[in-house]
Write an enzyme that holds these catalytic residues in place. Structure first.
Site, PDB file in Angstrom:
ATOM      1  N   ASP A  39       0.768  -1.258   0.000  1.00  0.00           N
ATOM      2  CA  ASP A  39       0.000   0.000   0.000  1.00  0.00           C
ATOM      3  C   ASP A  39       0.801   1.313   0.000  1.00  0.00           C
ATOM      4  O   ASP A  39       1.754   1.457   0.761  1.00  0.00           O
ATOM      5  CB  ASP A  39      -0.862   0.100   1.252  1.00  0.00           C
ATOM      6  CG  ASP A  39      -1.615  -1.149   1.577  1.00  0.00           C
ATOM      7  OD1 ASP A  39      -1.607  -2.084   0.786  1.00  0.00           O
ATOM      8  OD2 ASP A  39      -2.223  -1.185   2.667  1.00  0.00           O
ATOM      9  N   ASP A 168      -5.278   1.330   9.328  1.00  0.00           N
ATOM     10  CA  ASP A 168      -5.147   2.192   8.161  1.00  0.00           C
ATOM     11  C   ASP A 168      -5.771   3.580   8.359  1.00  0.00           C
ATOM     12  O   ASP A 168      -6.606   4.030   7.559  1.00  0.00           O
ATOM     13  CB  ASP A 168      -5.766   1.509   6.914  1.00  0.00           C
ATOM     14  CG  ASP A 168      -5.302   0.073   6.748  1.00  0.00           C
ATOM     15  OD1 ASP A 168      -4.211  -0.244   7.243  1.00  0.00           O
ATOM     16  OD2 ASP A 168      -6.032  -0.737   6.145  1.00  0.00           O
TER      17      ASP A 168
HETATM   18  C1  FRU Z   1      -4.014  -3.564   2.712  1.00  0.00           C
HETATM   19  C2  FRU Z   1      -3.400  -3.989   4.009  1.00  0.00           C
HETATM   20  C3  FRU Z   1      -3.730  -2.979   5.092  1.00  0.00           C
HETATM   21  C4  FRU Z   1      -2.628  -3.183   6.080  1.00  0.00           C
HETATM   22  C5  FRU Z   1      -1.452  -3.473   5.180  1.00  0.00           C
HETATM   23  C6  FRU Z   1      -0.455  -4.424   5.752  1.00  0.00           C
HETATM   24  O1  FRU Z   1      -3.374  -3.968   1.572  1.00  0.00           O
HETATM   25  O2  FRU Z   1      -3.854  -5.278   4.355  1.00  0.00           O
HETATM   26  O3  FRU Z   1      -5.012  -3.120   5.639  1.00  0.00           O
HETATM   27  O4  FRU Z   1      -2.422  -2.050   6.856  1.00  0.00           O
HETATM   28  O5  FRU Z   1      -1.983  -4.013   3.976  1.00  0.00           O
HETATM   29  O6  FRU Z   1       0.704  -4.475   4.968  1.00  0.00           O
END
Ligand code: FRU
Length: 498
Positions: A39, A168
């Protein structure tokens, strides 16, 4: 004070980066400095530059204990990698610094808000990750974790909220100088919800309300929310896990969701009006937005797919790339996405053809390349006699090709990378309904941006976007066009230079 864990990660990425410097890379898409990227995080404009952090595991090309990688750019196309910004080095984030966002404090410091992950042994002996929200403050290179962390934990959850899926945070500063943030969460039944928090200073946070509840509609846990005003509407972006398909709109697995509606600032109530996918291709997830100094709302997503991203070869020295930056707008209740206008500054020589009519396969002199911006406008030669299928094939030679095809009688556009060289039984095609009367009559505009390892397709001036990664050798650069029936086409192509 930087920790030993952070110093080790910084030393490792510097050494490894030197070793893999000659490896082919996307030219104008941000990719992992070394190892793994997922992300986009902390996308912000600070001290005259865009900052992009990312979920990062420097030590292997696979997901692992999460760090925050860091890059800066003046134009969102030329990126400079900076040292890893956050490492999992505190009790509350010892198992990972998950996704989050950034804001600029009134005193000029850069504030990061992220999810701290720490495993906890359960009464039955199993282990689960507890997720809390944390702050780090810095100068654009070095960040100090706040002594009061975590700033949001289970005490700040609604009764229904799971402390194992609470992550997040996307924060922003409001006009009156206070802060808000939205975070992804789910109920004990794994049904997604977006939580809204407020803070006078960015450090002390209070739970306000459940901003949106899934109520079983779109997948399960909702990840990576973003929430902002755009063109007189409010837009909520989120990435639901475990979706089921709904017609051509949503597909199986992790997907993207855009809710457009209105927001009553006084009661902080969001009223949903429309829903749609953000991207209809194969590889796009967890997008995050920033406002540019000239007021554009710009979005970047992770150009990958959780169900396939761990199937690559272990010797790959970097894995994961971001999408192109896209300018967002809301028109007639839909989210439109256009490639960042600065991309046009990379355009070199132009090759243009107008009114080319064809009925089978054609190639056009000068129309080829793997680092290109290409606009196609297609129509039936005769409105009474609509063609059955149009296709453009690229990254093509005698063996390989990836294609975008369109069938007006279904009004469905498809991206297909089956013949791109993939050796895995993964998703290779995705289709999208172009819900528009002109398209049903065979009139379609398609803009395709190719970088060495990706194709991004924008339909009808950004009404639909489809993104896919492809790993065909960058030397394979043929392009051809196909018509079943009679198609008339204008095409213009620019090579892109960095
Ligand atoms: C989304 C996610 C988020 C989390 C991150 C972990 O792609 O699952 O919810 O913070 O990746 O790497």
């Amino acid at each position: 004070m930087t920790s030993q864990i952070l110093r080790d990660a910084r030393r490792y990425e510097e050494e490894k980066e030197r070793k893999i410097a000659a490896e082919p890379r996307p030219a104008f898409h941000l990719s992992a400095r070394v190892g793994w990227m997922n992300d986009p995080n902390g996308f912000s404009y600070y001290k005259g530059e865009y900052h992009m952090f990312y979920q990062y595991h420097p030590f292997s090309p696979y997901w692992g204990p999460m760090h925050w990688g860091h890059a800066v750019s003046k134009d969102l196309l030329h990126w400079e990698q900076l040292p890893v910004a956050l490492a999992p080095d505190k009790e509350y984030d010892r198992d990972g610094c998950f996704s989050g966002s950034a804001a600029v404090l009134p005193d000029g410091r850069h504030m990061l808000m992220y999810t701290g992950v720490a495993k906890e042994t359960q009464p039955d002996g199993s282990s689960r990750e507890v997720q809390t929200q944390c702050i780090a403050v810095g100068d654009g290179v070095d960040y100090e974790k706040y002594a009061g962390n975590p700033v949001l934990d289970e005490k700040h959850l609604p009764e229904s909220g799971s402390r194992f899926d609470f992550r997040d945070p996307k924060l922003w500063r409001t006009q009156d100088g206070t802060y808000r943030c939205v975070a992804g969460n789910c109920t004990a039944e794994h049904d997604g919800q977006i939580l809204l928090y407020s803070s006078p200073d960015g450090f002390e946070w209070k739970f306000e309300k459940i901003l949106v509840s899934n109520n079983g509609r779109f997948g399960m846990m909702w990840e990576c929310p973003d929430f902002f005003q755009l063109d007189g509407k409010h837009v909520l972006l989120t990435s639901p896990q475990d979706m089921m398909p709904q017609g051509f709109e949503y597909h199986n697995g992790n997907g993207t969701l855009c809710l457009i509606g209105t927001y009553d600032e006084k009661t902080e109530t969001f009223r949903e009006e429309q829903d749609q996918s953000i991207d209809y291709g194969i590889d796009f997830y967890a997008p995050q937005t920033v406002t540019s100094p000239d007021g554009r709302r710009i979005m970047i997503g992770w150009m990958q797919n959780w169900d396939t991203c761990n199937l690559h070869a272990p010797e790959r020295p970097w894995f994961g790339q971001m999408s192109l930056p896209r300018e967002l707008s809301v028109r007639n209740g839909r989210l439109f996405q256009k490639p960042l206008r600065e991309l046009e500054t990379l355009r070199g020589e132009e090759v243009r053809y107008e009114n080319v009519t064809f009925t089978d396969v054609i190639r056009l002199d000068g129309i080829k390349g793997r680092k290109i911006d290409m606009e196609l406008s297609i129509r039936p030669e005769n409105a009474e006699n609509i063609y059955r299928k149009f296709a453009v094939r690229f990254a093509q030679n005698d063996i390989y090709q990836t294609s975008v095809s369109f069938r007006p009688y279904e009004s469905v556009i498809k991206i297909d990378r089956k013949h791109s060289g993939s050796r895995r039984a993964i998703i290779h095609q995705r289709r999208c309904l172009v819900n528009n009367a002109r398209s049903r009559k065979g009139n379609l505009k398609v803009r395709i941006i190719l970088d060495y390892f990706s194709a991004e397709v924008f339909v009808n001036d950004g009404e639909y976007a489809l993104s896919a990664t492809l790993y065909t050798d960058p030397s394979v650069d043929g392009i051809s066009f196909f018509a079943d029936g009679q198609v008339t086409m204008d095409v213009v192509k620019w090579d892109l230079y960095m």
